[in-house]
Design an enzyme around this catalytic site. Sequence first.
Site, mmCIF file in Angstrom:
data_model
loop_
_atom_site.group_PDB
_atom_site.id
_atom_site.type_symbol
_atom_site.label_atom_id
_atom_site.label_comp_id
_atom_site.label_asym_id
_atom_site.label_seq_id
_atom_site.Cartn_x
_atom_site.Cartn_y
_atom_site.Cartn_z
ATOM 1 N N SER A 175 50.951 40.256 67.125
ATOM 2 C CA SER A 175 51.853 40.132 67.731
ATOM 3 C C SER A 175 53.698 40.406 68.183
ATOM 4 O O SER A 175 54.217 39.940 67.436
ATOM 5 C CB SER A 175 51.586 39.558 68.155
ATOM 6 O OG SER A 175 51.879 39.094 69.989
ATOM 7 N N TYR A 184 54.624 45.153 74.310
ATOM 8 C CA TYR A 184 54.335 45.591 75.368
ATOM 9 C C TYR A 184 55.265 46.947 75.820
ATOM 10 O O TYR A 184 55.926 46.416 75.160
ATOM 11 C CB TYR A 184 54.466 44.691 76.006
ATOM 12 C CG TYR A 184 52.857 42.977 75.724
ATOM 13 C CD1 TYR A 184 52.114 43.798 76.395
ATOM 14 C CD2 TYR A 184 53.822 42.221 74.834
ATOM 15 C CE1 TYR A 184 51.046 42.331 75.964
ATOM 16 C CE2 TYR A 184 52.354 41.383 74.651
ATOM 17 C CZ TYR A 184 50.963 41.711 75.203
ATOM 18 O OH TYR A 184 50.087 40.683 75.100
ATOM 19 N N THR A 193 50.094 47.353 73.914
ATOM 20 C CA THR A 193 49.145 46.680 74.499
ATOM 21 C C THR A 193 49.107 46.690 76.510
ATOM 22 O O THR A 193 50.322 46.005 77.237
ATOM 23 C CB THR A 193 49.308 45.511 74.549
ATOM 24 O OG1 THR A 193 48.222 45.206 72.967
ATOM 25 C CG2 THR A 193 48.044 44.416 76.036
ATOM 26 N N LYS A 220 45.449 49.628 73.938
ATOM 27 C CA LYS A 220 44.921 48.385 74.291
ATOM 28 C C LYS A 220 44.884 48.036 75.128
ATOM 29 O O LYS A 220 45.775 47.650 76.268
ATOM 30 C CB LYS A 220 45.594 47.089 73.003
ATOM 31 C CG LYS A 220 44.126 45.838 73.162
ATOM 32 C CD LYS A 220 45.746 44.826 72.121
ATOM 33 C CE LYS A 220 44.106 44.005 71.823
ATOM 34 N NZ LYS A 220 45.269 42.663 72.856
ATOM 35 N N HIS A 225 42.071 41.382 77.220
ATOM 36 C CA HIS A 225 42.600 40.542 76.636
ATOM 37 C C HIS A 225 41.799 39.172 75.860
ATOM 38 O O HIS A 225 42.505 37.757 76.495
ATOM 39 C CB HIS A 225 43.465 40.395 77.647
ATOM 40 C CG HIS A 225 44.736 40.436 76.759
ATOM 41 N ND1 HIS A 225 46.048 41.012 77.057
ATOM 42 C CD2 HIS A 225 45.337 39.261 76.330
ATOM 43 C CE1 HIS A 225 46.868 41.121 76.088
ATOM 44 N NE2 HIS A 225 47.255 39.346 75.841
HETATM 45 C C1 LIG Z 1 46.091 32.895 72.281
HETATM 46 C C2 LIG Z 1 46.126 34.100 72.229
HETATM 47 C C3 LIG Z 1 47.623 35.058 72.562
HETATM 48 C C4 LIG Z 1 47.787 36.420 72.416
HETATM 49 N N1 LIG Z 1 48.604 36.923 72.087
HETATM 50 C C5 LIG Z 1 48.224 38.712 72.272
HETATM 51 C C6 LIG Z 1 49.546 39.300 72.435
HETATM 52 O O1 LIG Z 1 50.211 38.486 71.947
HETATM 53 N N2 LIG Z 1 49.018 40.292 72.285
HETATM 54 C C7 LIG Z 1 48.488 41.401 72.823
HETATM 55 O O2 LIG Z 1 48.054 42.245 72.632
HETATM 56 N N3 LIG Z 1 46.748 40.973 72.625
HETATM 57 C C8 LIG Z 1 47.130 38.973 72.188
HETATM 58 N N4 LIG Z 1 45.738 38.800 72.952
HETATM 59 C C9 LIG Z 1 44.039 39.059 72.834
HETATM 60 C C10 LIG Z 1 43.563 39.308 71.773
HETATM 61 O O3 LIG Z 1 45.016 40.090 71.267
HETATM 62 C C11 LIG Z 1 42.317 39.947 71.779
HETATM 63 O O4 LIG Z 1 42.597 41.221 72.693
HETATM 64 C C12 LIG Z 1 41.319 39.076 72.070
HETATM 65 O O5 LIG Z 1 41.993 37.310 71.869
HETATM 66 C C13 LIG Z 1 40.330 39.642 71.872
HETATM 67 O O6 LIG Z 1 39.035 38.506 72.321
HETATM 68 P P1 LIG Z 1 38.622 37.168 71.582
HETATM 69 O O7 LIG Z 1 39.569 35.889 71.537
HETATM 70 O O8 LIG Z 1 37.404 36.939 72.380
HETATM 71 O O9 LIG Z 1 38.140 37.611 70.001
HETATM 72 C C14 LIG Z 1 45.686 36.921 72.794
HETATM 73 C C15 LIG Z 1 44.687 36.143 72.821
HETATM 74 C C16 LIG Z 1 44.878 35.366 72.604
HETATM 75 C C17 LIG Z 1 43.331 34.159 72.842
#
Ligand SMILES: Cc1cc2nc3c(=O)[nH]c(=O)nc-3n(C[C@H](O)[C@H](O)[C@H](O)COP(=O)(O)O)c2cc1C
Length: 400
Positions: free
Chosen positions: A108, A130, A156, A254, A278
């Site tokens: 990330s 981003y 993303t 994404k 997300h």
């Molecule tokens: C706590 C948290 C932080 C996240 N931070 C980012 C991020 O910084 N960048 C990003 O592209 N997606 C982020 N995501 C989304 C994840 O990459 C992913 O799309 C998502 O968690 C998938 O669903 P799942 O948690 O059910 O596996 C985040 C998700 C969570 C739960």
Amino acid sequence: MGGDWFETIAEAERRAEKRLPRSVALAVRAGSERGLTLADNVAAFGELGFAPHMAGLSAKREQATVVMGQEISMPVLISPTGVQAIHPDGELAVARAAAARGTAMGLSSFASKPIEEIVAANPQTFLQVYWSGTREKMVQRLHRAKAAGAVGLIVTLDWSFVHARDWGSPFIPERIDRKAVLHYAPEVLRRPRWLAQWAKTKTLPDLSVPNWAGPGEPAPTFFGAYGEWMMTPPPTWDDVAWLCSQWEGPLVVKGITHPDDARAAVQAGAAAISVSNHGGNNLDGTPAAIRALPGVAEAVGGEIEILFDGGIRRGSDVVKAVALGARAVMLGRAALWGLAANGQAGVANVLEIMRAGITETLNAIDVASVRDLTPHDLVVPPGFARTPNRQSGSWLPAEP
Ligand SMILES: Cc1cc2nc3c(=O)[nH]c(=O)nc-3n(C[C@H](O)[C@H](O)[C@H](O)COP(=O)(O)O)c2cc1C
């Protein structure tokens, strides 16, 4: 297998919730508004069935695949998530676990560790960015990632800065200073194992984001970076095409759920898309990501690699997503819960749960390789797929 080993992601989640201070556990759970999308992401997998065979099965089970030119040992990667300071080793533990299990890591842009350290631990690292700041700043971040050895870029696109949750949002400080320590003290004191883990390192969780900084600049705080991103007008598809041209390497878009956006990503020159909402943290009411996959696969399946993330909690979920058109899936919370529960070994544990679950499922449905999976391996109930209402145009929604 030691006593710290867990057998399901549900158990990793329970252990993580027990170990983490309440605010930190809430930050990992995330979600938005009523939590409809968060819940549906997981629940929708329960609606998909299998049609197993019983005898005369092949003995071969192949999981290895290739994603964005990277050979990986199973169709499971680590999704970029920005709160890995939940454990002192953070993204390093995740990178090491993924490398040891032969798979790739999405880092990330809100990560707590510098990309150079992560690539050293796992050469199969993709940096996630981003659309934030000036073009010059964005190019600087790409150059730094390239110089560090990142093998791909994830951009993303799905974020609308939602910030409310009916169950309450955690307090996140600008930095862990005296005031923040006092604020957290009551809940942290109830989590002595977590406290001891940090005490051993003689450090505090670091909420700065080193990969956001330009050359020679100090790392901004999480909120400093977030503010810059909020103030940046959202990108057009031409901007995305520009980013692709600047990166000069494989790029994943994404956050795609709409077939039209999938097509636009192809036009922009992306190597892959991730069908994703997300993890239910963005616009609540977006259908489960897995419900969007059939429509996107139908629209662009032959033209671009499709990744998937959202709600993956077991190996059979991976098989379902691959059968509906994904090349591989990415893990968000599952990896975070593994990290919180048991550090690097916990993330490796999560990946092993996925690997074993994929093999067991392939055994039962008699498919020799993940590459041979098709929608015919599933029992998909009528109305499962959710596709945008559209009466005209080249794209028509269809069930798998
Ligand atoms: C706590 C948290 C932080 C996240 N931070 C980012 C991020 O910084 N960048 C990003 O592209 N997606 C982020 N995501 C989304 C994840 O990459 C992913 O799309 C998502 O968690 C998938 O669903 P799942 O948690 O059910 O596996 C985040 C998700 C969570 C739960």
